[in-house]
Design a protein around this motif. Structure first.
Motif, mmCIF file in Angstrom:
data_model
loop_
_atom_site.group_PDB
_atom_site.id
_atom_site.type_symbol
_atom_site.label_atom_id
_atom_site.label_comp_id
_atom_site.label_asym_id
_atom_site.label_seq_id
_atom_site.Cartn_x
_atom_site.Cartn_y
_atom_site.Cartn_z
ATOM 1 N N ILE A 129 0.841 -1.208 0.000
ATOM 2 C CA ILE A 129 0.000 0.000 0.000
ATOM 3 C C ILE A 129 0.874 1.256 0.000
ATOM 4 O O ILE A 129 0.571 2.237 -0.719
ATOM 5 C CB ILE A 129 -0.941 -0.017 1.216
ATOM 6 N N LEU A 130 1.935 1.265 0.801
ATOM 7 C CA LEU A 130 2.825 2.419 0.831
ATOM 8 C C LEU A 130 3.483 2.616 -0.531
ATOM 9 O O LEU A 130 3.677 3.765 -0.986
ATOM 10 C CB LEU A 130 3.908 2.226 1.907
ATOM 11 N N THR A 131 3.829 1.500 -1.194
ATOM 12 C CA THR A 131 4.397 1.596 -2.547
ATOM 13 C C THR A 131 3.370 2.184 -3.512
ATOM 14 O O THR A 131 3.703 3.034 -4.365
ATOM 15 C CB THR A 131 4.837 0.207 -3.028
ATOM 16 N N ASP A 132 2.118 1.758 -3.400
ATOM 17 C CA ASP A 132 1.054 2.240 -4.282
ATOM 18 C C ASP A 132 0.838 3.739 -4.110
ATOM 19 O O ASP A 132 0.645 4.465 -5.092
ATOM 20 C CB ASP A 132 -0.227 1.473 -3.983
ATOM 21 N N THR A 133 0.865 4.228 -2.861
ATOM 22 C CA THR A 133 0.651 5.662 -2.617
ATOM 23 C C THR A 133 1.868 6.493 -2.981
ATOM 24 O O THR A 133 1.762 7.734 -3.045
ATOM 25 C CB THR A 133 0.326 5.893 -1.133
ATOM 26 N N SER A 134 3.007 5.839 -3.243
ATOM 27 C CA SER A 134 4.235 6.581 -3.541
ATOM 28 C C SER A 134 4.626 6.487 -5.007
ATOM 29 O O SER A 134 5.721 6.943 -5.381
ATOM 30 C CB SER A 134 5.381 6.054 -2.678
ATOM 31 N N GLY A 135 3.818 5.870 -5.848
ATOM 32 C CA GLY A 135 4.091 5.842 -7.271
ATOM 33 C C GLY A 135 4.688 4.546 -7.780
ATOM 34 O O GLY A 135 5.200 4.501 -8.895
ATOM 35 N N GLY A 136 4.670 3.504 -6.997
ATOM 36 C CA GLY A 136 5.102 2.200 -7.480
ATOM 37 C C GLY A 136 6.585 1.961 -7.315
ATOM 38 O O GLY A 136 7.231 2.407 -6.360
ATOM 39 N N MET A 137 7.183 1.241 -8.297
ATOM 40 C CA MET A 137 8.571 0.803 -8.215
ATOM 41 C C MET A 137 9.538 1.967 -8.160
ATOM 42 O O MET A 137 10.649 1.856 -7.612
ATOM 43 C CB MET A 137 8.905 -0.070 -9.426
ATOM 44 N N ALA A 138 9.125 3.101 -8.700
ATOM 45 C CA ALA A 138 10.033 4.252 -8.737
ATOM 46 C C ALA A 138 10.370 4.755 -7.346
ATOM 47 O O ALA A 138 11.416 5.377 -7.135
ATOM 48 C CB ALA A 138 9.397 5.371 -9.564
ATOM 49 N N SER A 139 9.508 4.497 -6.353
ATOM 50 C CA SER A 139 9.767 4.965 -4.979
ATOM 51 C C SER A 139 10.860 4.157 -4.286
ATOM 52 O O SER A 139 11.441 4.602 -3.294
ATOM 53 C CB SER A 139 8.475 4.891 -4.168
ATOM 54 N N GLY A 140 11.137 2.963 -4.765
ATOM 55 C CA GLY A 140 12.145 2.103 -4.136
ATOM 56 C C GLY A 140 11.647 1.351 -2.913
ATOM 57 O O GLY A 140 12.379 0.519 -2.346
ATOM 58 N N LEU A 141 10.418 1.582 -2.464
ATOM 59 C CA LEU A 141 9.895 0.916 -1.265
ATOM 60 C C LEU A 141 9.720 -0.591 -1.441
ATOM 61 O O LEU A 141 9.846 -1.353 -0.455
ATOM 62 C CB LEU A 141 8.549 1.551 -0.865
ATOM 63 N N PRO A 142 9.417 -1.114 -2.649
ATOM 64 C CA PRO A 142 9.273 -2.575 -2.774
ATOM 65 C C PRO A 142 10.520 -3.365 -2.364
ATOM 66 O O PRO A 142 10.426 -4.560 -2.070
ATOM 67 C CB PRO A 142 8.959 -2.756 -4.267
#
Length: 542
Positions: free
Chosen positions: A101-114
């Motif tokens: 969910i945090l990745t989804d709210t941050s723009g996906g793979m570009a955020s680096g959270l995954p």
């Protein structure tokens, strides 16, 4: 008794569980710090554009909820709920959902959270014992990030090119999961093997300690300074019978025996040692010590082996008496024939009516001395015919009463024998035939010397216990004048007597019979100055 910690300690029974608890605690701390960092990233101007760009409100809510679950998990560490595999699986599902969910709210793979999913998958591979479930966690992580990327592509927030890094990340997640699982299993097996070996070593150490403590040979571990560091039960009973083993820690060797300390110091200085028996206290059995270096080291510790010398003495005494018996039996046999002829000739000479009075007296002297020599021969023959002792457990008080009754009935004259024994249940180990001979001989002497001094034929038998040396004392006391200090060294020698009609073999025979039965016969005077022969039955015979 060891006055320093054992080399090995008992291994914990649930070492693996304790290690899992420590790892889970670290993971909970990581989750809490991650929740704080995610919130700071949204607040900080430098990182605000990296996270929560699509839905800041949802990002903050999920981050706070994630931090709250970390606090709840920290509380579960007090109980055993964290050991449940179901709870762990649920925790990792929450982490996957939160990161997705945090990745989804941050723009996906570009955020680096995954990338955070790699840590979650690695932790699940370590903490979850079932490999299938750990692999399922990895699969759900890849599926969650893939579905989220497809959703972002469908709504135009991400391009189709974002699927390529998702695939790379998925491969990496599966690779990390499988690799960590394999490493975890191998480490677990290694830990189990090490734990089993540690348990075996601990049990072996305990077995060695029990063997050393219950050996008949006394063992002491002594430093160069003469300080006793280890002592077993046998050594404590031989060197310090009056003190319990629990207090025999950290003492100097001289506290046990000055002679032992001297022999140890001489061995240290010269490197030579000639074993010499010694006694720790009056009335105690003789002991003998041997010394060995423990191992080459700066401490220069040494092992002292202390053994009861009584069995060696008894064996040597048995050999000596056996040889003496065979020799004296041969001599006695050769003497008896001419002695009988001489005695018979003297008796015939006395019966002659023409014999003068002076010659008659000479013949009587020949007969008297022939009888004395015959008595000596009989004593020697008793030694030569004597077999090995057959010890039995005797109820001493009752045995003395029965013996005294039998002794008085055989005398057939008024004699007073007083027996004082307050220990009605006292058992001693002694050959009853040997003890009967010893008591008969000692009481005969006591009655004779009492009659010479006081005119009354009486003897007293006292039984006492020494709780310090664990010995039983049987004392035969008379009213005689005692033994002079000049005669004391020769008192138990064969053929020594202070009575003209005595053979000089009685006390010698008594001492030998006591020695082969593990007892000790000695002469002393009582507090009142009375003459006393004491039989000390050693600790082993009590």
């Amino acid at each position: 008794m060891i006055d320093r910690p054992a080399i090995l300690t008992k291994p914990a029974v649930h070492v693996g569980t304790q290690q899992n608890v420590a790892l889970f605690r670290i993971y909970v701390v990581y989750r809490a710090l991650l929740g704080v960092v995610l919130l700071i990233m949204l607040i900080s101007p430098n990182t605000r554009q990296l996270v929560g760009s699509l839905n800041p409100t949802l990002y903050v809510s999920v981050a706070l909820l994630y931090l709250g679950t970390s606090v709840a998990l920290a509380g579960s560490l007090v109980s055993r709920r964290h050991q449940s595999q179901t709870l762990l699986f649920g925790v990792f599902l929450i982490d996957i959902a939160a990161i997705t969910i945090l990745t989804d709210t941050s723009g996906g793979m570009a955020s680096g959270l995954p990338v955070l999913l790699i840590i979650t998958v690695a932790a699940s591979a370590v903490l979850i014992s079932t490999r299938t479930i750990a692999t399922l966690v990895a699969a759900m992580s890849v599926l969650a990030i893939l579905l989220d990327t497809l959703r972002l592509v469908s709504i135009g927030e991400a391009s189709i090119n974002a699927l390529f890094p998702v695939g790379i990340l998925g491969i990496l997640i599966f690779g990390v999961s499988l690799m960590v699982q394999a490493i975890s299993i191998r480490l677990g097996n290694a830990e189990e093997l090490a734990r089993n070996r540690a348990s075996d070593l601990y049990n072996l150490q305990r077995l060695n300690e029990q063997i050393v403590q219950h050996m008949q040979t006394g063992i002491l571990l002594v430093g160069e300074d003469g300080l006793v560091r280890v002592i077993n039960k046998s050594a404590s009973s031989l060197l310090a019978p009056e003190r319990p083993l629990t207090v025999e820690q950290g003492r100097q060797l001289a506290d046990y025996s000055s002679e032992l300390a001297y022999q140890y110091a001489h061995w240290r200085d010269s490197g030579l040692h000639r074993a010499k028996p010694f006694t720790v206290m009056d009335g105690a059995p003789e002991v003998i010590a041997h010394f060995r270096d423990l191992q080459p080291s700066e401490a220069r510790e040494a092992l002292i082996f202390v053994e009861d010398y009584t069995p060696v003495t008894q064996y040597a005494q048995s050999l000596k008496l056996s040889s003496l018996g065979r020799l004296t039996a041969s001599i006695a046999h050769e003497i008896r024939n001419p002695l009988g002829a001489m005695s018979h000739a003297a008796q015939l000479l006395i019966e002659s009516p023409d014999l003068k009075e002076a010659d008659r007296r000479m013949a009587e002297i020949m007969i008297e001395n022939s009888e004395r020599v015959n008595s000596i021969i009989e004593s020697v023959m008793q030694i030569s015919r004597r077999e090995a002792p057959k010890p039995e457990y005797l109820l001493l008080s009752q045995w003395l009463e029965d013996w005294a009754s039998h002794y008085l009935s055989n005398l057939n004259r008024p004699v007073e024998i007083t027996i004082s024994c307050d220990f009605k249940e006292l058992l001693v180990e002694f050959d009853p035939e040997n003890l009967q001979r010893v008591m008969t001989n000692l009481v005969d002497n006591a009655i004779r010397h009492s009659q010479i001094t006081s005119g009354a034929e009486r003897a007293r038998i006292d039984v006492s216990l020494d709780y310090v040396s664990h010995q039983c004392f049987i004392e035969v006391i008379d009213e005689g004048t005692g033994v002079s200090p000049v005669d004391l060294p020769k008192l138990f020698e064969p053929f020594f007597t202070t009575v003209e009609e005595g053979s000089g073999m009685g006390l010698f025979l008594c001492k030998e019979l006591c020695e082969i039965n593990g007892a000790h016969l000695s002469y002393r005077t009582t507090i009142k100055g009375e003459s006393c022969f004491r039989i000390a039955v050693s600790q082993r015979a009590l």
